[in-house]
Design an enzyme around this catalytic site. Structure first.
Site, PDB file in Angstrom:
ATOM      1  N   GLU A   1       0.836  -1.202   0.000  1.00 28.13           N
ATOM      2  CA  GLU A   1       0.000   0.000   0.000  1.00 28.13           C
ATOM      3  C   GLU A   1       0.870   1.251   0.000  1.00 28.13           C
ATOM      4  OE1 GLU A   1      -3.145  -0.052  -1.175  1.00 28.13           O
ATOM      5  OE2 GLU A   1      -3.601  -1.459   0.443  1.00 28.13           O
ATOM      6  N   HIS A   2       0.516   2.186  -0.878  1.00 32.27           N
ATOM      7  CA  HIS A   2       1.259   3.442  -1.042  1.00 32.27           C
ATOM      8  C   HIS A   2       2.701   3.171  -1.478  1.00 32.27           C
ATOM      9  CE1 HIS A   2      -1.900   6.188   0.328  1.00 32.27           C
ATOM     10  NE2 HIS A   2      -2.275   5.183   1.098  1.00 32.27           N
TER      11      HIS A   2
ATOM     12  N   ALA B   1     -14.769   3.402  -1.603  1.00 35.24           N
ATOM     13  CA  ALA B   1     -14.559   2.368  -0.595  1.00 35.24           C
ATOM     14  C   ALA B   1     -13.149   1.801  -0.676  1.00 35.24           C
ATOM     15  CB  ALA B   1     -15.584   1.251  -0.773  1.00 35.24           C
TER      16      ALA B   1
ATOM     17  N   SER C   1     -13.380   1.869  -7.886  1.00 37.78           N
ATOM     18  CA  SER C   1     -14.482   2.065  -8.827  1.00 37.78           C
ATOM     19  C   SER C   1     -14.069   3.059  -9.917  1.00 37.78           C
ATOM     20  CB  SER C   1     -15.747   2.538  -8.104  1.00 37.78           C
ATOM     21  OG  SER C   1     -15.497   3.733  -7.426  1.00 37.78           O
ATOM     22  N   SER C   2     -13.220   4.019  -9.586  1.00 35.73           N
ATOM     23  CA  SER C   2     -12.804   5.003 -10.604  1.00 35.73           C
ATOM     24  C   SER C   2     -11.946   4.338 -11.672  1.00 35.73           C
ATOM     25  CB  SER C   2     -11.980   6.148 -10.015  1.00 35.73           C
ATOM     26  OG  SER C   2     -12.333   6.424  -8.727  1.00 35.73           O
TER      27      SER C   2
ATOM     28  N   GLU D   1      -6.495   9.905 -15.147  1.00 38.40           N
ATOM     29  CA  GLU D   1      -6.756  10.281 -13.751  1.00 38.40           C
ATOM     30  C   GLU D   1      -5.778  11.366 -13.287  1.00 38.40           C
ATOM     31  OE1 GLU D   1      -8.322   7.309 -11.406  1.00 38.40           O
ATOM     32  OE2 GLU D   1      -8.013   8.346  -9.515  1.00 38.40           O
TER      33      GLU D   1
ATOM     34  N   ASP E   1      -4.139   0.412  -9.750  1.00 42.87           N
ATOM     35  CA  ASP E   1      -5.568   0.119  -9.919  1.00 42.87           C
ATOM     36  C   ASP E   1      -5.931  -0.156 -11.377  1.00 42.87           C
ATOM     37  OD1 ASP E   1      -5.444   0.780  -7.294  1.00 42.87           O
ATOM     38  OD2 ASP E   1      -6.377   2.750  -7.519  1.00 42.87           O
TER      39      ASP E   1
HETATM   40  C1  GLA Z   1      -5.133   4.513  -4.471  1.00 41.79           C
HETATM   41  C2  GLA Z   1      -4.331   4.833  -5.726  1.00 41.79           C
HETATM   42  C3  GLA Z   1      -3.302   3.736  -6.000  1.00 41.79           C
HETATM   43  C4  GLA Z   1      -2.453   3.445  -4.761  1.00 41.79           C
HETATM   44  C5  GLA Z   1      -3.343   3.232  -3.531  1.00 41.79           C
HETATM   45  C6  GLA Z   1      -2.548   3.106  -2.251  1.00 41.79           C
HETATM   46  O1  GLA Z   1      -5.911   3.376  -4.681  1.00 41.79           O
HETATM   47  O2  GLA Z   1      -5.182   4.981  -6.831  1.00 41.79           O
HETATM   48  O3  GLA Z   1      -2.513   4.107  -7.102  1.00 41.79           O
HETATM   49  O4  GLA Z   1      -1.518   4.453  -4.555  1.00 41.79           O
HETATM   50  O5  GLA Z   1      -4.266   4.300  -3.366  1.00 41.79           O
HETATM   51  O6  GLA Z   1      -1.785   1.946  -2.247  1.00 41.79           O
END
Ligand code: GLA
Length: 390
Positions: free
Chosen positions: A36-37, A125, A129-130, A162, A174
């Protein structure tokens, strides 16, 4: 199939047949299992496409107009392919406009289209979804226009949409997984090289369960952009100190971090520690999954949550509560927040035999404390975006 027939009926009521190419397409949401991140730090991620998805139906037009109808929100928008600019009012339409803008900028000519879509991915959430809307739009518009854009290129076009049109500086995760996910697999992505590998996820004994805290916070994108800035500061710091090239936090080892951490502002040091260790965790997770060691993988998920909560500070009370409640249940191997954070969902790895009791207990306990009943999704891995037969 029946559902698709119903959607075609609605489509036919809404639009007059243009006699041109028609098609139906879908793109899934995703749950990030770990990493994550890390994507915008050129690191590693391990997401999985889920069964929740957006279905889009479309037919080409003879002009440059795009007419879109969102069945869920009963919202409608029209725009012309030669006059695209972000809308302040209909912000949802920016995902679609951004995508066609980027496709055209990449040199592909487009004709207009009539479109309808329906989503069952909960919004805001943390289940992307985007990205699913971007990817399904890209697939629909390229297929209707008889263009061929490679999946990886399409994912990057969606990310650029985006970044440039919607104004969120998101990473690549994503859009990649929504386009490239595969049933029975998780996607290991190296966000620097943009290479990916499908790792088998054998879920015969274990189940992925998503718990939606129902917490939705504004300002996510400003906090998100702030974390990126903090990571950049840490990167610049290490680029000055270390002899080798540091282009992103991906290039800093934990030993190097330990050696220099006290010279960094305390907050920046914590942000960097999260990213550096999370990258190790993703690589270890990948090995655990390949070895079928789900216990080790679950442990890494738990460590990841702790790090997101304490060091990266993107969790919230409700997500922490869901994780704590989960870890008290029998048969739970791992639990952590998933996605950008500040609300949204947790992802849990649960032994199959314990799934029903897990669901009941979490709902009851979470409601007792917060007054909210969390939505619980029991999901398997799914395919990325595809053309639907009709
Ligand atoms: C969002 C962003 C992703 C990623 C996550 C965190 O979903 O769209 O690119 O950075 O946050 O892991």
């Amino acid at each position: 199939m029946q559902d698709l027939n119903k959607l075609w009926r609605i489509f036919n009521e809404k639009f007059t047949d243009t006699g041109l190419v028609k098609g139906a397409f879908s793109a899934p949401g995703r749950v990030n299992l770990i990493g994550e991140h890390t994507d915008y730090n050129e690191g590693f991620v391990l997401p999985m496409a889920i069964e929740k998805k957006i279905t889009m139906l479309g037919q080409l037009r003879n002009d440059l107009l795009v007419q879109v109808f969102d069945l869920g929100y009963k919202a409608e928008i029209n725009f012309s392919l030669d006059r695209l600019s972000p809308s302040k009012r209909d912000t949802w339409a920016n995902y679609l406009m951004g995508v066609v803008d980027e496709i055209q900028k990449a040199g592909y000519p487009l004709q207009g289209a009539n479109l309808i879509f329906r989503s069952n991915i909960p919004q805001k959430a943390g289940l992307s979804s985007s990205a699913a809307l971007e990817v399904v739009t890209a697939l629909t518009m390229t297929e209707l226009n008889l263009l061929k854009i490679e999946p990886v290129k399409m994912a990057r076009i969606c990310q650029q949409a985006e970044n440039n049109f919607v104004g969120v500086a998101c990473g690549i995760m994503d859009q990649y997984v929504s386009r490239l996910g595969r049933k029975g697999h998780v996607l290991f992505i190296d966000c620097r090289t943009k290479n990916y590998e499908l790792i088998p996820f054998k879920d015969s004994n274990y189940q992925i369960i998503i718990c939606d805290s129902k917490i939705r916070r504004g300002l996510i994108s400003s906090e998100y952009n702030k974390r990126q800035e903090e990571c950049k500061r840490a990167t610049i710091f290490f680029a000055h100190r270390l002899r080798h090239k540091v282009q992103a936090l991906r290039d800093v080892t934990i030993e190097e971090f330990k050696q220099y951490q006290e010279h960094l502002p305390e907050t920046i040091a914590r942000r960097a520690r999260h990213v550096i260790l999370e990258n190790y965790r993703v690589q270890a997770s990948r090995k655990s999954l390949e070895a079928g060691d789900y216990i080790a993988f679950g442990q890494l998920m738990i460590e990841s949550h702790q790090s997101l909560k304490v060091d990266y500070e993107v969790s919230c009370q409700e997500l922490d509560l869901l994780v704590d409640l989960a870890l008290k249940q029998e048969g739970v191997l791992g639990a952590r927040m998933t996605g950008a954070g500040f609300g949204g969902c947790t992802v849990n790895l649960v032994k199959r035999d314990n799934v029903n009791i897990f669901k009941k207990t979490i709902q009851k306990e979470y409601e007792k404390i917060t007054g909210n009943i969390p939505d619980i999704y029991i999901t398997t891995s799914a395919d990325g975006a595809k053309v639907l037969k009709f």
